[in-house]
Design a protein around this motif. Sequence first.
Motif, PDB file in Angstrom:
ATOM      1  N   UNK A  20       0.867  -1.182   0.000  1.00  0.00           N
ATOM      2  CA  UNK A  20       0.000   0.000   0.000  1.00  0.00           C
ATOM      3  C   UNK A  20       0.900   1.227   0.000  1.00  0.00           C
ATOM      4  N   UNK A  21       0.837   2.054  -1.070  1.00  0.00           N
ATOM      5  CA  UNK A  21       1.842   3.085  -1.291  1.00  0.00           C
ATOM      6  C   UNK A  21       1.368   4.507  -1.012  1.00  0.00           C
ATOM      7  N   UNK A  22       0.147   4.696  -0.568  1.00  0.00           N
ATOM      8  CA  UNK A  22      -0.411   6.045  -0.501  1.00  0.00           C
ATOM      9  C   UNK A  22       0.401   6.969   0.401  1.00  0.00           C
ATOM     10  N   UNK A  23       0.806   6.486   1.565  1.00  0.00           N
ATOM     11  CA  UNK A  23       1.482   7.366   2.518  1.00  0.00           C
ATOM     12  C   UNK A  23       2.954   7.556   2.193  1.00  0.00           C
ATOM     13  N   UNK A  24       3.399   7.001   1.049  1.00  0.00           N
ATOM     14  CA  UNK A  24       4.794   7.117   0.648  1.00  0.00           C
ATOM     15  C   UNK A  24       5.001   8.203  -0.415  1.00  0.00           C
ATOM     16  N   UNK A  25       3.996   9.023  -0.661  1.00  0.00           N
ATOM     17  CA  UNK A  25       4.094  10.000  -1.752  1.00  0.00           C
ATOM     18  C   UNK A  25       5.244  10.975  -1.544  1.00  0.00           C
ATOM     19  N   UNK A  69      10.513   0.234   2.485  1.00  0.00           N
ATOM     20  CA  UNK A  69       9.433  -0.056   1.558  1.00  0.00           C
ATOM     21  C   UNK A  69       8.620  -1.261   2.002  1.00  0.00           C
ATOM     22  N   UNK A  70       9.292  -2.339   2.387  1.00  0.00           N
ATOM     23  CA  UNK A  70       8.600  -3.566   2.802  1.00  0.00           C
ATOM     24  C   UNK A  70       7.777  -3.333   4.063  1.00  0.00           C
ATOM     25  N   UNK A  71       8.362  -2.594   5.009  1.00  0.00           N
ATOM     26  CA  UNK A  71       7.674  -2.321   6.269  1.00  0.00           C
ATOM     27  C   UNK A  71       6.728  -1.128   6.171  1.00  0.00           C
ATOM     28  N   UNK A  72       6.630  -0.538   4.986  1.00  0.00           N
ATOM     29  CA  UNK A  72       5.768   0.616   4.737  1.00  0.00           C
ATOM     30  C   UNK A  72       6.038   1.745   5.737  1.00  0.00           C
ATOM     31  N   UNK A  73       7.294   2.020   5.933  1.00  0.00           N
ATOM     32  CA  UNK A  73       7.707   3.112   6.818  1.00  0.00           C
ATOM     33  C   UNK A  73       8.280   4.238   5.971  1.00  0.00           C
ATOM     34  N   UNK A 109      10.781  -2.670  -4.128  1.00  0.00           N
ATOM     35  CA  UNK A 109       9.690  -3.240  -3.340  1.00  0.00           C
ATOM     36  C   UNK A 109       8.499  -2.294  -3.226  1.00  0.00           C
ATOM     37  N   UNK A 110       8.696  -1.055  -3.607  1.00  0.00           N
ATOM     38  CA  UNK A 110       7.592  -0.077  -3.633  1.00  0.00           C
ATOM     39  C   UNK A 110       6.609  -0.412  -4.746  1.00  0.00           C
ATOM     40  N   UNK A 127      13.868 -12.089   4.313  1.00  0.00           N
ATOM     41  CA  UNK A 127      14.699 -11.801   5.477  1.00  0.00           C
ATOM     42  C   UNK A 127      14.163 -10.631   6.273  1.00  0.00           C
ATOM     43  N   UNK A 128      13.780  -9.563   5.561  1.00  0.00           N
ATOM     44  CA  UNK A 128      13.236  -8.377   6.231  1.00  0.00           C
ATOM     45  C   UNK A 128      11.806  -8.615   6.698  1.00  0.00           C
ATOM     46  N   UNK A 129      11.045  -9.355   5.897  1.00  0.00           N
ATOM     47  CA  UNK A 129       9.636  -9.595   6.236  1.00  0.00           C
ATOM     48  C   UNK A 129       9.500 -10.324   7.570  1.00  0.00           C
ATOM     49  N   UNK A 130      10.399 -11.275   7.823  1.00  0.00           N
ATOM     50  CA  UNK A 130      10.257 -12.100   9.024  1.00  0.00           C
ATOM     51  C   UNK A 130      11.259 -11.742  10.126  1.00  0.00           C
ATOM     52  N   UNK A 131      12.396 -11.155   9.763  1.00  0.00           N
ATOM     53  CA  UNK A 131      13.400 -10.804  10.771  1.00  0.00           C
ATOM     54  C   UNK A 131      13.499  -9.301  11.000  1.00  0.00           C
ATOM     55  N   UNK A 132      12.678  -8.531  10.263  1.00  0.00           N
ATOM     56  CA  UNK A 132      12.609  -7.070  10.413  1.00  0.00           C
ATOM     57  C   UNK A 132      13.978  -6.421  10.180  1.00  0.00           C
ATOM     58  N   UNK A 133      14.486  -5.701  11.184  1.00  0.00           N
ATOM     59  CA  UNK A 133      15.703  -4.908  11.011  1.00  0.00           C
ATOM     60  C   UNK A 133      16.978  -5.709  11.247  1.00  0.00           C
TER      61      UNK A 133
END
Length: 353
Positions: free
Chosen positions: A5-10, A209-213, A72-73, A170-176
């Motif tokens: 979901x990319x809306x808040x990444x504008x 991008x993956x964590x939508x931050x 990933x965006x 790796x990022x999806x399940x182990x985060x940072x």
Amino acid sequence: MFSRNNEHMSSMSSAISWMRFPLIFMIVLLHCYCAIDAHGHLNFFQWVYPFGLLLGETGVPAFFFISGFLFFYSSKAYSQKIQSRVHTLLIPYFFWNGLILLAYVLLWLMGKPMIIMGKSIADYDLVDFLRAFIDRGSWDSGNGVPMLCPYWYIRNLMVICIFSPIIYYGIRYLKWIPVLALFVWWISIPYNGMIASSLLFFSIGAYFSIEQKNPIVGLQKYKIVFLCIWAIAFLIDWAHCFMNVPYALYFHRISMLLNIFLLLMVGSYFGNKQYLGREILDKSAFWIYTVHYPMTIAFGTISAKYLIEAPDWQVFVYYWCIVLCITALCVISYVILHRLCPKVLSFITGNRS
């Protein structure tokens, strides 16, 4: 697999759009510095360091950051992303490296002793010609470069994109945790560490991008704190040009990392603003990245002959003259080619014109 979901990444999108030309300019700053023999010009090194090295060495890592974020965006399927990068990365990679290799062969046929990495092109076998497209026959702990030296970025990026599912999961399940491990690996390497650097900065961009931050949100919230930390790291890094600073390499690399986030802040402000020539500068970025390097070699040859005994201030002025001259020549040549043969230009720049 990678739909987000990319809306808040504008704000990130507009910042990245603005960053492209400044980052290319930083790469020109670096290569123009490398082309000048600074031996015996201590003051020149001290004066040029914040531009030619601190900013200059930020360019490529920042592009890896952007590439990781954008990969990933996008909501496209993995196969579509790879196919897209064949057109935008792989075709220009083979074209330009092949063109330079062909020029070497032609010069050799004309009687010039063309030596690449200590070996005459007359003695090249099939493996040597293949490696000319990869590392010119010198692995150098992963720091070898292809015929067109700056294209090591494209080489590494293509490989990382192919193995991107590993980074994703790796990022999806182990985060940072994977990003932290890569950071420790990169900052502990006492040499260039192109592989570690490529993986780290691509993964940092991928993480957001993956964590939508959106890192810009946090940067704006703690702007004063961040700017103070950036300034301290910058001053300590620059100070090692004047005195012995313990752990100078660590401060330099931290400064490079902080520079990327500083550029995101600046880009978030200027990203939606238009100025004279912005469209041309944005579109010509890849062309500048491709053709500037041979020019820096030519200007470097001149400097080696005439600047050995020159005072440091003249070397500093010469440095900025060649930076601006090369950038201007690249932009002008882009505009001319865009008018005369836009389809050819589009093909050899990965459909970016």
